[in-house]
Write a protein that holds these residues in place. Structure first.
Motif, mmCIF file in Angstrom:
data_model
loop_
_atom_site.group_PDB
_atom_site.id
_atom_site.type_symbol
_atom_site.label_atom_id
_atom_site.label_comp_id
_atom_site.label_asym_id
_atom_site.label_seq_id
_atom_site.Cartn_x
_atom_site.Cartn_y
_atom_site.Cartn_z
ATOM 1 N N GLU A 28 29.869 -6.416 -76.233
ATOM 2 C CA GLU A 28 30.926 -6.808 -75.303
ATOM 3 C C GLU A 28 31.659 -5.589 -74.757
ATOM 4 N N HIS A 87 42.145 -9.382 -69.056
ATOM 5 C CA HIS A 87 41.680 -10.549 -69.808
ATOM 6 C C HIS A 87 40.690 -10.128 -70.893
ATOM 7 N N GLU A 88 39.793 -9.223 -70.557
ATOM 8 C CA GLU A 88 38.814 -8.764 -71.551
ATOM 9 C C GLU A 88 39.492 -7.940 -72.641
ATOM 10 N N ASP A 100 42.356 -8.678 -73.865
ATOM 11 C CA ASP A 100 42.858 -9.714 -74.775
ATOM 12 C C ASP A 100 41.753 -10.153 -75.730
ATOM 13 N N ASP A 101 40.531 -10.268 -75.218
ATOM 14 C CA ASP A 101 39.393 -10.629 -76.074
ATOM 15 C C ASP A 101 39.131 -9.542 -77.113
#
Length: 229
Positions: free
Chosen positions: A131, A164-165, A167-168
């Motif tokens: 990721e 957003h990524e 946050d992941d």
């Protein structure tokens, strides 16, 4: 790098160095030095037995131990900040994550029957690495060139996706802490286990700093410039 510091490392055991210097196991692994079962040997002795240049290895250890001394300020130009992120985080993540996956796989295999064994850690780290690689490629191929070229408010869309990524990534770190008892090895853990958790602590600290510099410095400057509240 002082001769005194290098001499000190030469007289330390491989196990001590693996436990104290994040990333040391990468060097040991590449040199074929057994820091786990042979962890009681000094660096000097272990290198001599393998006909390796112990001073070269000591200097490599000093180099990775002394990284991270450059200060980042709000006044740093954005192209310079991007280059700093690429060198100190993107390159470092790519260099260190494969070794962490290797160590996690070894620890899970060897200590599978122990109650503190971090079951599922290697799979989680591999997923994190995949990721993170996709995330970094998006920044390198799309967002960072846009910022350097000065494409205006068009950067706000990619920045929103990157936030957003991030946050992941933060959620992945929380799971990492859960799997590893907050990265605290059990009493009597072997050198590989201790080195793994030390490396994971560095990964956590690096990734948090990486996200901080992007979210709270690089991205926010672009958002403020183009009127995002």
């Amino acid at each position: 790098m002082s001769l005194e510091a290098a001499h000190d490392l030469l007289n330390r055991s491989l196990g001590q160095l693996a436990r104290k210097i994040p990333g040391a196991t990468v060097i040991f692994h590449h040199q074929g030095l057994d820091f786990c079962c042979g962890g009681n040997k000094s660096l000097r002795r272990a290198a001599e037995e393998k006909n390796l240049d112990s001073e070269v290895i000591a200097n490599a250890l000093l180099s990775i131990a002394s990284k991270g001394d450059i200060a980042v300020t709000e006044d740093m130009p954005l192209p310079g900040l991007i280059d700093f992120i690429l060198e100190n985080f993107h390159q470092v993540h790519r260099a260190e994550l494969p070794e962490l996956v290797r160590l996690a796989t070894k620890v899970e295999r060897v200590h599978i029957d122990k109650p503190d064994c971090p079951h599922g850690l290697s799979d989680h780290l591999l997923h994190m690495a995949q990721e993170l690689e996709m995330h970094m490629q998006k920044e390198e191929q799309i967002l960072f060139p846009m910022i350097k070229r000065g494409t205006g408010s068009m950067v706000l869309g990619p920045i929103s996706v990157m936030r957003h990524e991030h946050d992941d990534d933060s959620m992945a770190l929380r799971e990492l802490e859960r799997l590893t008892n907050n990265m605290q090895p059990p009493l009597g853990a072997c050198n590989s286990w201790c080195a793994l958790y030390l490396g994971l602590q560095k990964l956590r600290n690096d990734l948090m700093e990486h996200i901080h510099l992007e979210n709270n410095l690089l991205f926010i400057k672009q958002e403020e410039q183009f009127g995002k509240p």
